[in-house]
Each structure stands twice: as C-alpha cells, then as structure tokens.
Design a protein around this motif. Structure first.
Motif, PDB file in Angstrom:
ATOM      1  N   UNK A  74       0.783  -1.233   0.038  1.00 45.40           N
ATOM      2  CA  UNK A  74      -0.041   0.005   0.193  1.00 45.40           C
ATOM      3  C   UNK A  74       0.642   1.418  -0.068  1.00 45.40           C
ATOM      4  N   UNK A  75       1.900   1.172   0.903  1.00 46.00           N
ATOM      5  CA  UNK A  75       2.877   2.371   0.821  1.00 46.00           C
ATOM      6  C   UNK A  75       3.576   2.513  -0.566  1.00 46.00           C
ATOM      7  N   UNK A  76       3.898   1.741  -1.178  1.00 46.07           N
ATOM      8  CA  UNK A  76       4.572   1.641  -2.502  1.00 46.07           C
ATOM      9  C   UNK A  76       3.441   2.035  -3.538  1.00 46.07           C
ATOM     10  N   UNK A  77       2.308   1.720  -3.507  1.00 48.37           N
ATOM     11  CA  UNK A  77       1.178   2.227  -4.317  1.00 48.37           C
ATOM     12  C   UNK A  77       0.891   3.460  -4.171  1.00 48.37           C
ATOM     13  N   UNK A  78       0.937   4.073  -3.009  1.00 44.45           N
ATOM     14  CA  UNK A  78       0.828   5.564  -2.670  1.00 44.45           C
ATOM     15  C   UNK A  78       1.856   6.481  -3.333  1.00 44.45           C
ATOM     16  N   UNK A  81       1.573   6.735  -6.887  1.00 43.15           N
ATOM     17  CA  UNK A  81       0.444   8.000  -6.997  1.00 43.15           C
ATOM     18  C   UNK A  81       1.093   9.353  -6.733  1.00 43.15           C
ATOM     19  N   UNK A  82       1.758   9.400  -5.809  1.00 43.32           N
ATOM     20  CA  UNK A  82       2.427  10.796  -5.211  1.00 43.32           C
ATOM     21  C   UNK A  82       3.325  11.056  -6.357  1.00 43.32           C
ATOM     22  N   UNK A  83       4.104  10.255  -7.084  1.00 41.77           N
ATOM     23  CA  UNK A  83       5.027  10.487  -8.102  1.00 41.77           C
ATOM     24  C   UNK A  83       4.379  10.991  -9.305  1.00 41.77           C
ATOM     25  N   UNK A  84       3.235  10.486  -9.633  1.00 44.02           N
ATOM     26  CA  UNK A  84       2.423  10.776 -10.847  1.00 44.02           C
ATOM     27  C   UNK A  84       1.704  12.018 -10.457  1.00 44.02           C
ATOM     28  N   UNK A 154       0.469  12.537   0.148  1.00 40.96           N
ATOM     29  CA  UNK A 154       1.800  12.285   1.260  1.00 40.96           C
ATOM     30  C   UNK A 154       1.511  12.019   2.683  1.00 40.96           C
ATOM     31  N   UNK A 155       0.333  12.646   3.147  1.00 36.73           N
ATOM     32  CA  UNK A 155      -0.242  12.103   4.367  1.00 36.73           C
ATOM     33  C   UNK A 155      -0.507  10.523   4.365  1.00 36.73           C
ATOM     34  N   UNK A 156      -1.181  10.371   3.411  1.00 38.65           N
ATOM     35  CA  UNK A 156      -1.478   8.560   3.434  1.00 38.65           C
ATOM     36  C   UNK A 156      -0.178   7.803   3.118  1.00 38.65           C
ATOM     37  N   UNK A 157       0.625   8.154   2.521  1.00 39.43           N
ATOM     38  CA  UNK A 157       2.037   7.550   2.484  1.00 39.43           C
ATOM     39  C   UNK A 157       2.591   7.482   3.614  1.00 39.43           C
ATOM     40  N   UNK A 158       2.725   8.664   4.219  1.00 39.91           N
ATOM     41  CA  UNK A 158       3.364   8.706   5.667  1.00 39.91           C
ATOM     42  C   UNK A 158       2.744   7.691   6.741  1.00 39.91           C
ATOM     43  N   UNK A 159       1.399   7.688   6.590  1.00 45.76           N
ATOM     44  CA  UNK A 159       0.564   6.868   7.588  1.00 45.76           C
ATOM     45  C   UNK A 159       0.772   5.408   6.923  1.00 45.76           C
ATOM     46  N   UNK A 160       0.745   5.151   5.877  1.00 46.42           N
ATOM     47  CA  UNK A 160       1.022   3.708   5.364  1.00 46.42           C
ATOM     48  C   UNK A 160       2.344   3.359   5.696  1.00 46.42           C
TER      49      UNK A 160
END
Length: 353
Positions: A74-78, A81-84, A154-160
C-alpha cells in the motif's frame, strides 16, 4: 546413639515410599508397565503446552508477515500515485511558464488599457485576454487541486509507511517470542526423550500421562496419526536397520508431536523396550490393529477406549530409531509380523497421506 538416629530415618523412608506408591499412576494391566520409570507428567504436559504455544506463535508471526507485506504494498502504491501527481503538477507549471513568457513577449509588461489603444482590433485583444485569464484561472485551480492531492497522498503515504514500520517492529517481537518458545520446546523435548530412553532401558513404563487435548470435533471416522508431517521410510522398503523389509510407514515429526488414534478402538498394548521402544497398539473394528512406535510418552493405558483423533501419546525416537519419527503400522493381529501396507489401508478409509 547410632540406633536412635537410624529409627527416625527409617520411618521417614517408609513414609516417602508410601507417598510415592499412593501418588503413582495405575498400571495398565500388562507386565511391561512398572512404576518408577518414564516421563513425569510435568515434562509431557510442558512439551504439549509449548508445542501448542509454538504453533500459535508461528501462526501469529506468519499472519503479521502477510499483513506487513500488504501494508508495504500500500505504501508503495501511494508512492507511485504521489510521483504521478508530482509529474502532472510539473507539467502544469511548465505550461504556466510558457503562457507567462508568451504574454511578456507580446507586450505583457504594458497595462491592459495601453494594449487596447495600440491594438488594431481591441475586441480581439479582449477575447485574447479573457482566454488567457481563463487559462490562468484554470491553471491556478489545477495547481491548487494538485497541491491538495499531493498533500493528501503525502499524508496517506506517511501513514502507510508508519503502519508498516509498526508492523515490522511487532513482527520482530513475534519472531523473538517464537524463537524463545521454540528453544524452550527443544530443551523440553530432549528432557522428555531422555526419560523415555530410561524407560526403554528399564523395560517398563509408567501409567498414562493425561494431556489436555484441544477441542477437535472430528467429523471423519478416520484421521492421519499426526497432523503435520513428512513421510519418510515407507512400507516394504529395505534398510540395514530392519531384519527384512520395513513393516510400516514412518512419519518424520519432532519429538513431542501429539500422536493421534487413527480411528475408534481399544488400547490392547502399551509397552516399553525392544526395537520399537515405547509403543501402543490399538484394536479396531473389522479385525485390524494399529501400532504407534518409537514414542517419547503415552497418554493412554491398556484397556482404554479411544476415538478418532484422540491424543494417545507423543512422538519420539526411542528404541531402534535413527531420529525423531513415528513408526505407524496396520496389522491383522496385535503381534509383529502381520503388517499390511498402511497407506492404501488409510486411503480406503478416506485418509490420503
């Protein structure tokens, strides 16, 4: 003075002997079962308890590993998305820069009124300005939307990532717990085996050590003699340790593994000594007998009635054995020399090994 000292000592010894006789398990009824030998109940129970705890710890650890893998994905998926989103915002910013540079080259530094006075077609100029303003507004909205999306991602990524790290920490703790239980289990297993070897050397066994078996609720009338195993020596195979051919099916399992009655029946033999070490023989309907050999402890007495899946002992490596395993036989008499191939026998009863 010596005589006065000896009398209290003798009385103490007699009292201890009476206490031991009163506390020992009852004999199974055959001559092979004598008091004073075999594994104490505490060691057998400890092995059974640690065996269950090790299995539970393994399940928790493996579940944690799977959960951590999902969280890491999930963290890698986010992150993707963040890079896109970052790439899209970068493109928008480049478009804005091009528009701004184009406006500057076309006199963007002059006030709008001056542009209208100098323009050949003021209406066309106004339309161009409106288009530019609309494009600028759309770009601003897109940038703002992109910034919000980037912040959210970024928040979702940090949370994951935080959840994944927390799971990894928990899994390390579970791995330590699992390793600690397995080390204790290994020590207890060899204590149990050492006492089993002493029983075999003496040629006698204690009474049954009753184990707390978990609820099984078996619906099938026949089961495999152990739950988790690897098949080793098979029926009819040759080897230097057998007089002619192997008379059963071996199940490679660690010392202390619960051994189950494959079906309903009556225990007709529990004995220690000889090539089979500690062994149990169960009589089943239809004239068949099953044997469970090289055990480390027994949980039934001769004469007991057992059900399919009931724990009757713990595996070991007693007697003529090169390593921990269960030797399982199917016979047409309770005696050695009447064995049949146990694999097809179990298969005909719905048990595939």
């Amino acid at each position: 003075m010596r005589l006065i000292r000896r009398r209290p000592l003798l009385a103490t010894v007699l009292l201890c002997a009476l206490a031991v006789l009163a506390a020992r398990p009852s004999d199974g009824g055959d001559g092979a079962r004598a008091p004073g030998h075999g594994a104490p109940a505490s060691v057998s129970a400890q092995v059974a308890k640690l065996y269950a705890e090790a299995a539970a710890a393994t399940r928790r650890y493996e579940a944690g590993q799977r959960q951590a893998a999902r969280q890491r994905s999930e963290a890698q998926r986010l992150e993707k998305l963040l890079d896109r989103e970052r790439r899209e915002i970068s493109v928008l910013r480049e478009d804005l820069g091009r528009l701004a540079r184009s406006q500057y080259r076309n006199g963007g530094g002059l006030p709008l009124t001056a542009h209208m006075i100098l323009a050949d077609d003021p209406d066309e100029l106004m339309r161009g300005q409106r288009v530019f303003s609309q494009a600028n507004l759309a770009l601003d909205n897109a940038l703002e939307k992109g910034a919000r999306a980037e912040a959210r991602l970024a928040r979702d990524e940090a949370k994951a990532a935080a959840a994944w790290k927390k799971l990894e920490k928990r899994n390390r703790q579970l791995a330590d717990l699992k390793r600690d239980i397995e080390q204790k289990l290994e020590t207890a297993r060899w204590q149990l085996q050492g006492q089993a070897d002493a029983s075999v050397a003496a040629g006698s066994c204690r009474g049954a050590v009753r184990l707390d078996q978990p609820e099984t609720n078996f619906t099938d009338p026949w089961v495999a003699p152990v739950e988790t195993y690897e098949l080793s020596a098979s029926y009819g195979s040759g080897g230097a340790r057998w007089a002619s051919r192997h008379t059963g099916q071996d199940f490679a399992v660690p010392i202390g593994t619960p051994v189950r009655a494959v079906g309903q029946g009556k225990v007709v033999r529990v004995s220690c000594g000889g090539a089979f070490g500690i062994e149990i023989v169960v009589q089943h309907a239809g004239g068949y007998y099953t044997q469970y050999a090289h055990l480390a402890s027994v949980a039934v007495d001769q004469g007991d009635h057992v059900t399919a899946g009931q724990w009757i002992g713990q595996s070991g490596t007693s007697g003529n054995s090169t390593g921990p395993h269960l030797h399982f036989e199917v016979r047409v008499t309770p005696e050695m020399g009447s064995a049949v191939n146990p694999v097809p026998w179990l298969a005909r009863r719905g048990v595939s090994l």
